[in-house]
Scaffold this motif. Structure first.
Motif, mmCIF file in Angstrom:
data_model
loop_
_atom_site.group_PDB
_atom_site.id
_atom_site.type_symbol
_atom_site.label_atom_id
_atom_site.label_comp_id
_atom_site.label_asym_id
_atom_site.label_seq_id
_atom_site.Cartn_x
_atom_site.Cartn_y
_atom_site.Cartn_z
ATOM 1 N N PHE A 188 0.831 -1.207 0.000
ATOM 2 C CA PHE A 188 0.000 0.000 0.000
ATOM 3 C C PHE A 188 0.866 1.257 0.000
ATOM 4 O O PHE A 188 0.650 2.186 -0.784
ATOM 5 N N ARG A 189 1.852 1.292 0.882
ATOM 6 C CA ARG A 189 2.709 2.482 0.996
ATOM 7 C C ARG A 189 3.493 2.755 -0.281
ATOM 8 O O ARG A 189 3.878 3.897 -0.546
ATOM 9 N N ALA A 190 3.705 1.713 -1.060
ATOM 10 C CA ALA A 190 4.509 1.875 -2.267
ATOM 11 C C ALA A 190 3.830 2.734 -3.324
ATOM 12 O O ALA A 190 4.510 3.333 -4.165
ATOM 13 N N PHE A 191 2.506 2.778 -3.313
ATOM 14 C CA PHE A 191 1.837 3.517 -4.391
ATOM 15 C C PHE A 191 0.751 4.477 -3.918
ATOM 16 O O PHE A 191 0.455 5.464 -4.605
ATOM 17 N N ALA A 192 0.101 4.217 -2.766
ATOM 18 C CA ALA A 192 -1.154 4.896 -2.423
ATOM 19 C C ALA A 192 -1.014 6.404 -2.338
ATOM 20 O O ALA A 192 -1.938 7.143 -2.692
ATOM 21 N N GLY A 193 0.129 6.884 -1.857
ATOM 22 C CA GLY A 193 0.310 8.326 -1.734
ATOM 23 C C GLY A 193 0.967 8.973 -2.933
ATOM 24 O O GLY A 193 1.308 10.159 -2.895
ATOM 25 N N GLY A 194 1.129 8.218 -4.023
ATOM 26 C CA GLY A 194 1.890 8.725 -5.156
ATOM 27 C C GLY A 194 1.082 9.181 -6.344
ATOM 28 O O GLY A 194 1.616 9.295 -7.450
ATOM 29 N N LEU A 195 -0.215 9.476 -6.151
ATOM 30 C CA LEU A 195 -1.055 9.914 -7.260
ATOM 31 C C LEU A 195 -0.800 11.375 -7.571
ATOM 32 O O LEU A 195 -0.924 12.250 -6.719
ATOM 33 N N ARG A 196 -0.475 11.643 -8.815
ATOM 34 C CA ARG A 196 -0.283 13.020 -9.267
ATOM 35 C C ARG A 196 -1.647 13.688 -9.417
ATOM 36 O O ARG A 196 -2.542 13.144 -10.063
ATOM 37 N N PRO A 197 -1.859 14.864 -8.831
ATOM 38 C CA PRO A 197 -3.164 15.541 -8.964
ATOM 39 C C PRO A 197 -3.507 15.780 -10.432
ATOM 40 O O PRO A 197 -2.648 16.142 -11.241
ATOM 41 N N CYS A 198 -4.775 15.562 -10.760
ATOM 42 C CA CYS A 198 -5.218 15.805 -12.127
ATOM 43 C C CYS A 198 -6.701 16.145 -12.114
ATOM 44 O O CYS A 198 -7.433 15.775 -11.187
ATOM 45 N N ALA A 199 -7.134 16.850 -13.128
ATOM 46 C CA ALA A 199 -8.533 17.260 -13.223
ATOM 47 C C ALA A 199 -9.417 16.048 -13.513
ATOM 48 O O ALA A 199 -9.021 15.123 -14.233
ATOM 49 N N ASN A 200 -10.598 16.056 -12.929
ATOM 50 C CA ASN A 200 -11.614 15.020 -13.178
ATOM 51 C C ASN A 200 -11.126 13.609 -12.856
ATOM 52 O O ASN A 200 -11.530 12.638 -13.496
ATOM 53 N N ALA A 201 -10.251 13.516 -11.847
ATOM 54 C CA ALA A 201 -9.718 12.199 -11.490
ATOM 55 C C ALA A 201 -10.810 11.272 -10.981
ATOM 56 O O ALA A 201 -10.838 10.083 -11.333
ATOM 57 N N LEU A 202 -11.715 11.787 -10.141
ATOM 58 C CA LEU A 202 -12.700 10.902 -9.524
ATOM 59 C C LEU A 202 -13.692 10.319 -10.536
ATOM 60 O O LEU A 202 -13.986 9.119 -10.482
ATOM 61 N N PRO A 203 -14.232 11.093 -11.476
ATOM 62 C CA PRO A 203 -15.092 10.457 -12.493
ATOM 63 C C PRO A 203 -14.367 9.375 -13.289
ATOM 64 O O PRO A 203 -14.943 8.326 -13.587
ATOM 65 N N HIS A 204 -13.089 9.623 -13.623
ATOM 66 C CA HIS A 204 -12.329 8.616 -14.359
ATOM 67 C C HIS A 204 -12.114 7.370 -13.500
ATOM 68 O O HIS A 204 -12.214 6.239 -13.987
ATOM 69 N N ALA A 205 -11.817 7.585 -12.218
ATOM 70 C CA ALA A 205 -11.618 6.454 -11.311
ATOM 71 C C ALA A 205 -12.914 5.685 -11.098
ATOM 72 O O ALA A 205 -12.906 4.451 -10.995
ATOM 73 N N ALA A 206 -14.022 6.392 -11.036
ATOM 74 C CA ALA A 206 -15.319 5.721 -10.892
ATOM 75 C C ALA A 206 -15.610 4.850 -12.105
ATOM 76 O O ALA A 206 -16.117 3.731 -11.981
ATOM 77 N N ARG A 207 -15.296 5.357 -13.276
ATOM 78 C CA ARG A 207 -15.495 4.571 -14.498
ATOM 79 C C ARG A 207 -14.600 3.326 -14.484
ATOM 80 O O ARG A 207 -15.034 2.234 -14.846
ATOM 81 N N TRP A 208 -13.356 3.496 -14.054
ATOM 82 C CA TRP A 208 -12.431 2.357 -13.959
ATOM 83 C C TRP A 208 -12.960 1.325 -12.969
ATOM 84 O O TRP A 208 -12.918 0.118 -13.235
#
Length: 323
Positions: free
Chosen positions: A194-214
């Protein structure tokens, strides 16, 4: 607009405990709202409520807090009634919108509450426009508040697609015991994976709708019960984000939930009925609260953000039913 039957059923549910069994969420108000939006009749709402109450053996609210000094400890289910009185008073004083907007900044860091059922119930209550249910929903979020943190910052700087791929890979390489999703999420958040990736997301616009679709695509391909909650939780966060911007902790909780799933290899199930008209019709007649809520969430997400993945997820839910 809520019918008199829906309002009565919601009022009656306020006398019941927010959980049943060993810490399982009372889904009745959420499912009733979802059914109403999907076009269920008053008779259909009555039928669903009667069956759900009987099947889950929903307990009435206990009086364990009577005579005690009210306590407002986040993450303590024993404080539910105190939190409910607190939010009921705030809603009466400020009105539902301002009371909710004022509560969200304190609640957002604990977005993982009861496998996202805190924000899910609040989002349904807000859309319902029922002040009593909104007070109870906020109280449930507060009393099951669960913060998921990254203990050490990731050195990665990942685009959303790569971050999601890392979450899926971690979910397949790690397994945790735990009856409740929230327990497995907590355990996942303490792992090196978890620690290896969870905090490493680069901020981006409309991330949550894209993540919801995924997440909808992942559910359509796996039928995983935990991923179902990621989809419905994402809808709730998007709904409430219009009132208050959520903090980065939502992504930590999101990552922990994906890791807490038991996904296998992706394999899309071919549904015999895969139009919104047929899927919504099937959900309206279903007695499965998770199917009803998932179809409602996907229908709303599809209307707001488009994409066939939401329809595919809804078809999987209807074809598969409850786990």
């Amino acid at each position: 607009m809520a019918t008199s039957t829906l309002i009565r059923l919601l009022d009656e549910n306020l006398r019941r405990a927010p959980e049943y069994g060993a810490g399982l969420s009372n889904h009745l108000p959420m499912a009733l709202h979802a059914l109403h939006v999907l076009g269920a009749s008053d008779a259909g709402l009555e039928r669903f409520a009667a069956a759900y109450i009987d099947r889950k053996k929903l307990p009435v609210m206990s009086a364990h807090g009577a005579g005690r000094t009210p306590s407002l400890r986040l993450g303590d289910i024993g404080c539910f009634e105190a939190w409910q009185a607190h939010y009921d008073a705030r809603i009466a004083a400020l009105g539902p919108r301002d009371a909710l907007a004022r509560a969200l900044p304190e609640l957002w860091p604990g977005v993982a509450a009861a496998a996202f059922h805190g924000p899910i119930r609040v989002a349904h209550a807000w859309q319902l426009g029922h002040p009593g249910e909104l007070g109870a929903a906020l109280a449930y979020w507060a009393s099951r508040w669960q913060r998921i943190d990254v203990e050490s910052a990731s050195t990665q700087d990942l685009e959303l697609a790569d971050w999601l791929a890392a979450a899926e890979a971690a979910a397949r390489s790690w397994r945790a015991d735990g009856r409740l999703i929230s327990e497995r999420m907590d355990r996942a958040s303490r792992t090196p994976e978890f620690r290896a990736f969870a905090g490493g997301l680069r901020p981006c616009a409309n991330a949550l709708p894209h993540a919801a679709r995924w997440a909808a695509c992942l559910y359509a391909d796996t039928g995983d019960f935990t991923v179902l909650h990621v989809v419905t939780g994402s809808r709730a966060v998007l709904q409430l984000s219009a009132l208050s911007a959520p903090p980065p902790q939502i992504w930590h909780a999101w990552a922990a939930a994906i890791m807490a799933s038991a996904i296998g290899e992706r394999q899309r199930v071919e549904a015999t009925s895969c139009s919104w008209k047929e899927v919504v019709g099937a959900a309206r007649s279903s007695l499965d609260d998770h199917v009803v809520k998932l179809v409602h969430a996907c229908h709303e997400l599809s209307a707001d953000h488009g994409d066939d993945e939401f329809l595919a997820a809804a078809c999987r839910a209807v074809a598969q039913g409850a786990p």
